[in-house]
Design a protein around this motif. Sequence first.
Motif, PDB file in Angstrom:
ATOM      1  N   ARG A 103       3.142  27.093 -25.903  1.00  0.00           N
ATOM      2  CA  ARG A 103       2.108  26.696 -26.857  1.00  0.00           C
ATOM      3  C   ARG A 103       0.832  26.206 -26.180  1.00  0.00           C
ATOM      4  O   ARG A 103      -0.175  25.985 -26.842  1.00  0.00           O
ATOM      5  CB  ARG A 103       2.644  25.593 -27.779  1.00  0.00           C
ATOM      6  N   GLY A 104       0.871  25.987 -24.885  1.00  0.00           N
ATOM      7  CA  GLY A 104      -0.323  25.505 -24.202  1.00  0.00           C
ATOM      8  C   GLY A 104       0.034  24.749 -22.943  1.00  0.00           C
ATOM      9  O   GLY A 104       1.201  24.615 -22.589  1.00  0.00           O
ATOM     10  N   ARG A 105      -0.979  24.255 -22.282  1.00  0.00           N
ATOM     11  CA  ARG A 105      -0.772  23.570 -21.010  1.00  0.00           C
ATOM     12  C   ARG A 105      -0.871  22.067 -21.175  1.00  0.00           C
ATOM     13  O   ARG A 105      -1.438  21.565 -22.147  1.00  0.00           O
ATOM     14  CB  ARG A 105      -1.814  24.040 -19.985  1.00  0.00           C
ATOM     15  N   ILE A 106      -0.291  21.355 -20.227  1.00  0.00           N
ATOM     16  CA  ILE A 106      -0.503  19.920 -20.134  1.00  0.00           C
ATOM     17  C   ILE A 106      -1.061  19.653 -18.739  1.00  0.00           C
ATOM     18  O   ILE A 106      -0.705  20.321 -17.775  1.00  0.00           O
ATOM     19  CB  ILE A 106       0.768  19.106 -20.408  1.00  0.00           C
ATOM     20  N   THR A 107      -1.962  18.700 -18.662  1.00  0.00           N
ATOM     21  CA  THR A 107      -2.672  18.454 -17.411  1.00  0.00           C
ATOM     22  C   THR A 107      -2.596  16.981 -17.049  1.00  0.00           C
ATOM     23  O   THR A 107      -2.830  16.109 -17.893  1.00  0.00           O
ATOM     24  CB  THR A 107      -4.159  18.858 -17.535  1.00  0.00           C
ATOM     25  N   GLY A 108      -2.273  16.722 -15.795  1.00  0.00           N
ATOM     26  CA  GLY A 108      -2.305  15.364 -15.274  1.00  0.00           C
ATOM     27  C   GLY A 108      -3.406  15.268 -14.233  1.00  0.00           C
ATOM     28  O   GLY A 108      -4.596  15.348 -14.555  1.00  0.00           O
TER      29      GLY A 108
END
Length: 229
Positions: A103-108
Amino acid sequence: MNTDFSRRTLLKRFTGVAAGAALLASGEGLLNPFTAQAADALWNKPRSANGWDVLAGRSSGTATYDVPGTNLQVILREGDVGTVLAYVAQRFHYDVTQLEASRGRITGHSDDRQVKADFESNHLSGTALALYPDNYPLGVKGNLFPYQVTAIRDILAELQGVVKWGGDMESVKESTFFIDVSPGSTKLALVAETLRQWRLTPGKGAGTQSIGDPKRLTAAKKLASKQAA
């Protein structure tokens, strides 16, 4: 608008939805999209906007954290910061909307110094987390249902205000959460240690909260009045 939500949340939090609607009657979580454009700027300061040192690279001061309940991982500042922000992601998955790679990316942590809002620089220090930033972009408000905003408010209150939500920033970004205390914060250390203890204690931590509890709603509203000011 993102209409997906956790089946687990529905089963365990239905009463919290109704209670949360009352909490948000003042206007939080309104479904009225607002878009603002911002130009890219190069962040050349040695510290991110929240006062933490910019990390030279992913091999310096970062660690890879699992997001429990998912098969996802995120790179964050090692230590208390990573512990707290990984917990934010876990509770977001349980109580706001399911996190799935498809569903999409997560970014740290990020090395990208091009920012459109100062608080985006917090990714450079590994002290920010963005969950589906393409779906909840900068300048767009109203992506979340009121019950989802209620859940986010509960997360922030549970963490005693050491994390701030991008939805409360002047240049709104509802996908973003970042550490809102200075390096060396005693409160951050205590919150992180509590989360570590919860991992070892059955019935504690993510997935056990009753968001509709009046005391939790009151605490969430009180913190929101400060952070959204």
